[in-house]
Design a protein around this motif. Structure first.
Motif, PDB file in Angstrom:
ATOM      1  N   LYS A   1       0.517  -0.938  -0.127  1.00 27.19           N
ATOM      2  CA  LYS A   1       0.132  -0.258  -0.037  1.00 27.19           C
ATOM      3  C   LYS A   1       0.959   1.456  -0.129  1.00 27.19           C
ATOM      4  CE  LYS A   1      -2.632  -1.028   3.567  1.00 27.19           C
ATOM      5  NZ  LYS A   1      -3.650  -0.691   5.007  1.00 27.19           N
TER       6      LYS A   1
ATOM      7  N   LEU B   1      -1.426   6.764   5.338  1.00 31.66           N
ATOM      8  CA  LEU B   1      -1.183   5.567   5.412  1.00 31.66           C
ATOM      9  C   LEU B   1      -1.999   4.439   6.627  1.00 31.66           C
ATOM     10  CD1 LEU B   1       1.046   2.971   4.056  1.00 31.66           C
ATOM     11  CD2 LEU B   1       2.337   3.153   5.679  1.00 31.66           C
ATOM     12  N   GLU B   2      -2.248   4.917   7.399  1.00 33.77           N
ATOM     13  CA  GLU B   2      -3.702   4.456   8.601  1.00 33.77           C
ATOM     14  C   GLU B   2      -5.198   4.292   7.557  1.00 33.77           C
ATOM     15  OE1 GLU B   2      -1.466   6.846   9.575  1.00 33.77           O
ATOM     16  OE2 GLU B   2      -2.552   7.635  10.733  1.00 33.77           O
TER      17      GLU B   2
ATOM     18  N   ARG C   1      -7.598  -8.283   9.358  1.00 32.15           N
ATOM     19  CA  ARG C   1      -7.670  -8.424  10.681  1.00 32.15           C
ATOM     20  C   ARG C   1      -7.418  -9.604  11.268  1.00 32.15           C
ATOM     21  NH1 ARG C   1      -6.903  -3.364  11.215  1.00 32.15           N
ATOM     22  NH2 ARG C   1      -8.605  -1.679  12.904  1.00 32.15           N
ATOM     23  N   GLU C   2      -6.596  -9.951  11.942  1.00 32.05           N
ATOM     24  CA  GLU C   2      -6.758 -11.270  11.994  1.00 32.05           C
ATOM     25  C   GLU C   2      -7.953 -11.818  13.286  1.00 32.05           C
ATOM     26  OE1 GLU C   2      -6.745 -14.536  15.589  1.00 32.05           O
ATOM     27  OE2 GLU C   2      -4.903 -12.591  15.850  1.00 32.05           O
TER      28      GLU C   2
ATOM     29  N   GLY D   1      -7.236 -17.436  14.123  1.00 29.12           N
ATOM     30  CA  GLY D   1      -6.609 -17.436  13.758  1.00 29.12           C
ATOM     31  C   GLY D   1      -6.497 -17.470  11.531  1.00 29.12           C
ATOM     32  N   ARG D   2      -7.274 -16.466  11.223  1.00 27.55           N
ATOM     33  CA  ARG D   2      -7.403 -16.923   9.799  1.00 27.55           C
ATOM     34  C   ARG D   2      -7.201 -14.827   9.365  1.00 27.55           C
ATOM     35  NH1 ARG D   2      -6.858 -20.977  10.535  1.00 27.55           N
ATOM     36  NH2 ARG D   2      -8.282 -22.950   9.285  1.00 27.55           N
ATOM     37  N   GLU D   3      -6.502 -14.934   8.353  1.00 27.97           N
ATOM     38  CA  GLU D   3      -6.475 -13.186   7.618  1.00 27.97           C
ATOM     39  C   GLU D   3      -7.222 -12.992   7.730  1.00 27.97           C
ATOM     40  OE1 GLU D   3      -3.874 -11.396   9.206  1.00 27.97           O
ATOM     41  OE2 GLU D   3      -1.693 -12.411   8.804  1.00 27.97           O
TER      42      GLU D   3
ATOM     43  N   GLU E   1     -15.182  -2.637  19.760  1.00 26.13           N
ATOM     44  CA  GLU E   1     -14.660  -2.647  21.180  1.00 26.13           C
ATOM     45  C   GLU E   1     -13.394  -3.981  21.060  1.00 26.13           C
ATOM     46  OE1 GLU E   1     -15.325  -1.819  24.652  1.00 26.13           O
ATOM     47  OE2 GLU E   1     -16.614  -0.864  23.683  1.00 26.13           O
ATOM     48  N   PHE E   2     -13.776  -5.029  20.330  1.00 22.97           N
ATOM     49  CA  PHE E   2     -12.344  -5.966  19.784  1.00 22.97           C
ATOM     50  C   PHE E   2     -11.572  -5.797  19.084  1.00 22.97           C
ATOM     51  CE2 PHE E   2     -10.940 -10.372  20.113  1.00 22.97           C
ATOM     52  CZ  PHE E   2     -11.442 -10.686  21.072  1.00 22.97           C
ATOM     53  N   TYR E   3     -11.989  -5.407  18.420  1.00 19.79           N
ATOM     54  CA  TYR E   3     -11.379  -4.391  17.057  1.00 19.79           C
ATOM     55  C   TYR E   3     -11.683  -2.755  16.502  1.00 19.79           C
ATOM     56  CZ  TYR E   3     -10.967  -9.419  15.557  1.00 19.79           C
ATOM     57  OH  TYR E   3     -10.821 -10.830  15.327  1.00 19.79           O
ATOM     58  N   ARG E   4     -10.175  -2.660  17.048  1.00 20.27           N
ATOM     59  CA  ARG E   4     -10.727  -1.114  16.752  1.00 20.27           C
ATOM     60  C   ARG E   4      -9.906  -0.341  15.543  1.00 20.27           C
ATOM     61  NH1 ARG E   4     -10.978   0.688  22.235  1.00 20.27           N
ATOM     62  NH2 ARG E   4     -12.022  -0.703  23.373  1.00 20.27           N
ATOM     63  N   PRO E   5     -10.022   0.077  14.843  1.00 19.78           N
ATOM     64  CA  PRO E   5      -9.642   1.026  14.374  1.00 19.78           C
ATOM     65  C   PRO E   5      -8.738   2.035  14.695  1.00 19.78           C
ATOM     66  CG  PRO E   5     -11.600   2.238  15.118  1.00 19.78           C
ATOM     67  CD  PRO E   5     -11.974   0.974  15.886  1.00 19.78           C
ATOM     68  N   VAL E   6      -7.123   1.722  13.392  1.00 22.46           N
ATOM     69  CA  VAL E   6      -5.832   2.500  13.923  1.00 22.46           C
ATOM     70  C   VAL E   6      -6.391   3.971  13.343  1.00 22.46           C
ATOM     71  CG1 VAL E   6      -3.348   2.422  13.077  1.00 22.46           C
ATOM     72  CG2 VAL E   6      -5.309   0.825  13.755  1.00 22.46           C
TER      73      VAL E   6
ATOM     74  N   ARG F   1     -17.211 -12.008  15.429  1.00 24.60           N
ATOM     75  CA  ARG F   1     -16.865 -12.376  16.393  1.00 24.60           C
ATOM     76  C   ARG F   1     -17.929 -13.024  17.709  1.00 24.60           C
ATOM     77  NH1 ARG F   1     -10.687 -11.653  17.886  1.00 24.60           N
ATOM     78  NH2 ARG F   1     -10.337 -13.180  19.057  1.00 24.60           N
TER      79      ARG F   1
END
Lengths: 254, 254
Positions: free
Chosen positions: B50, B88-89, B96-97, B100-102, B120-125, B142
Motif C-alpha cells: 500500500k 497510510l493508516e 485483521r486476524e 487465526g485467519r487473516e 470493542e474487540f477490534y479498533r480502528p487505527v 466474533r
C-alpha cells in the motif's frame, strides 16, 4: 536461527544502508534463505513488505533496498526456518492491532515446551513458535491493560517481563514496536548502536558499501539501529547480555 | 468515491492485467489519487502493498504491476478520500486476524450517522468510516461465532446481512475475503465477470493493453474479477443491484 534488524529515530529516516547489509545474509553471506520481511511505520500506520523467497534474490527486496521509505520505527527479519515450514504466513514480522494501534514483532531463536502458551484473544495464522509467542504476549498485555494506558513505556517493560518467561523455554531474541517505542530483548545475540552528531563514515560488513552519515543527516538526528550481529566494521556496537532489554523512543535509549 | 478490485480464482493467478487498468484511475484516467493498496493471499498468509501516493505515480505500484504475484484471492482499492485524511493508516485494504485467519476488507462509499458503531474487540487505527465499519463487522461476527465455524459461507452471508445495516447509513460497496471466499456487496456500483474456457481476448478501457487469456490460462481455469466499473470494453460484465451480494469461492459464484 534468523537475523533481526530494528531502527528507532527522531526524524523519518530510511534504512536502505542497514537493510542492504542484512539482505546479503539472506542466502548470500549468510544462510537465512527462508524468507524475509520489513515493517515501516509512517504515522499511526505501518506497511510490511514480505517474501518467502530468499532476500538476496527477491524482487521486492530490491525495491525496498532502492526506494527510500522514511520512518521513525522499523522492524525487519530474515528467516532461517526451524519451527514451521517456509511460507508467507510463517514469515516475520507479525503485526496485530491492539487498542487501535498496530503492534509489530519479530523473533530470533527457538522455543521448546511451549504447549502451555494458549492465547485466546489473538491466534496464530501460521505454525511457528514465534507467532504463537507473539499472540501470547499480546493476550497477556490485553489482559493486564484492557484499555490503552497513557504510560506506554510501562507496557513495553511488561512485555520484557513476559519475554523472561519465554526465554526460559529456549532462545528468545525479540524486537517489538508500536511505531513509537522499539523494544529490543536479548537472550544471546543482539547488538545496537546510536548514531548522532558528529556523524562519520561506516562500512558494511556484508556488502561493498560505505556511507557518510554526515551527508545524509542533520546535526539533530538521532538514529539507533539494532541488529543480531553488527552490520558495520568500523563503529562501536553495544552487545546486549542475556535477559537484558533496551527500550528506545525517538532514537534514544530511555 | 473510490474504486474496488477483487479476484477469486481456482488456480493461483496474477492480477497484473486488471491491476494495470485500475492503476490508471488513480490520478490518470480517474481522480482517485489518495493512495492505493492491494492484498494477495498465498496459502493462509497474505501480503499487502500500500501507498498513500497516487497509484499512477507510485514506485511500489509499478513493481506490483510488473511482478506477477499469483494468488487465488485478491482485494485492491484506490482511494479518493472523503472521510479521513490521506495517510497510510487510512489506506485500504484493511486486514485483521480472526480465529487465526487473516480477514481483508475494502470499502467504496461514504457513511453518515455512524457514531452508534462502537466496536470493542477490534479498533480502528485510522479515522475513516470504512475501517470503523470493518471493525464493527468483525466484532459482530466474533460475537456470533466465538469459534471458527466449519461453515464459512454462512459467516460471509452474515457479513452481507451486516452490510445491509451499513447501507442504511449511506453508500456501502464492499469486498471481504478470508483468502478462500470473496464476498462482493453492492450499494450502487459493483460489477463482476467470470472468465473460463473458451477464453478470448480482452481490451482494457483505461490503458492501451490487450490480453489473450487463452495464452495465459489452462482450460480448467476459472477466474472471477470484481470491479467498481468494468475494466474491459469487449466483455460482458454483470452489474450488481442495490443490496445484492455475491459470494465467490475458487472463481465460482456459490
Amino acid at each position: 536461527m534468523c537475523e533481526l534488524l530494528g531502527m528507532s529515530a527522531n526524524v523519518p529516516t530510511d534504512i536502505c544502508f542497514s537493510f542492504s547489509g542484512l539482505l546479503e545474509r539472506g542466502g548470500n553471506t549468510g544462510p537465512h534463505k527462508d524468507g524475509w520481511g520489513i515493517t515501516f511505520y509512517e504515522g499511526k500506520g505501518c506497511r510490511t513488505f514480505k517474501d518467502p523467497e530468499p532476500s538476496c534474490q527477491s524482487e521486492i527486496a530490491k525495491l525496498v533496498k532502492a526506494y527510500p521509505i522514511k520512518s521513525v520505527s522499523v522492524i525487519s527479519h530474515i528467516r532461517q526456518g526451524n519451527r514451521g515450514r517456509v511460507c508467507l504466513e510463517n514469515t516475520h514480522p507479525f503485526t496485530r492491532e491492539l487498542w487501535g494501534r498496530e503492534i509489530t514483532y519479530a523473533h530470533n531463536g527457538q522455543l521448546s515446551n511451549y504447549s502451555d502458551l494458549k492465547p485466546e484473544f489473538y491466534r496464530p495464522v501460521g505454525n511457528t513458535d514465534s507467532e504463537l509467542a507473539f499472540c501470547w504476549i499480546l493476550d497477556k498485555i490485553r489482559e493486564k491493560y484492557p484499555k490503552r494506558p497513557s504510560n506506554m513505556a510501562a507496557v513495553f517493560r511488561y512485555a520484557a517481563k513476559l519475554a523472561d518467561t519465554l526465554r526460559a523455554k529456549g532462545v528468545f531474541n525479540m524486537l517489538l514496536t508500536d511505531g513509537v517505542y522499539v523494544l529490543a530483548y536479548c537472550t544471546n545475540n543482539l547488538h545496537w548502536i546510536t548514531r548522532r552528531a558528529p556523524f562519520g563514515k561506516a562500512t558494511l560488513i556484508d556488502a561493498d558499501m560505505v556511507v557518510d552519515f554526515q551527508k545524509e543527516t542533520t546535526p539533530n538526528d538521532v538514529v539507533t539501529v539494532i541488529a543480531t550481529r553488527p552490520l558495520t566494521n568500523d563503529e562501536q556496537w553495544q552487545k546486549m547480555s542475556e535477559g537484558e532489554f533496551v527500550l528506545f523512543k525517538m532514537g534514544e535509549k530511555i
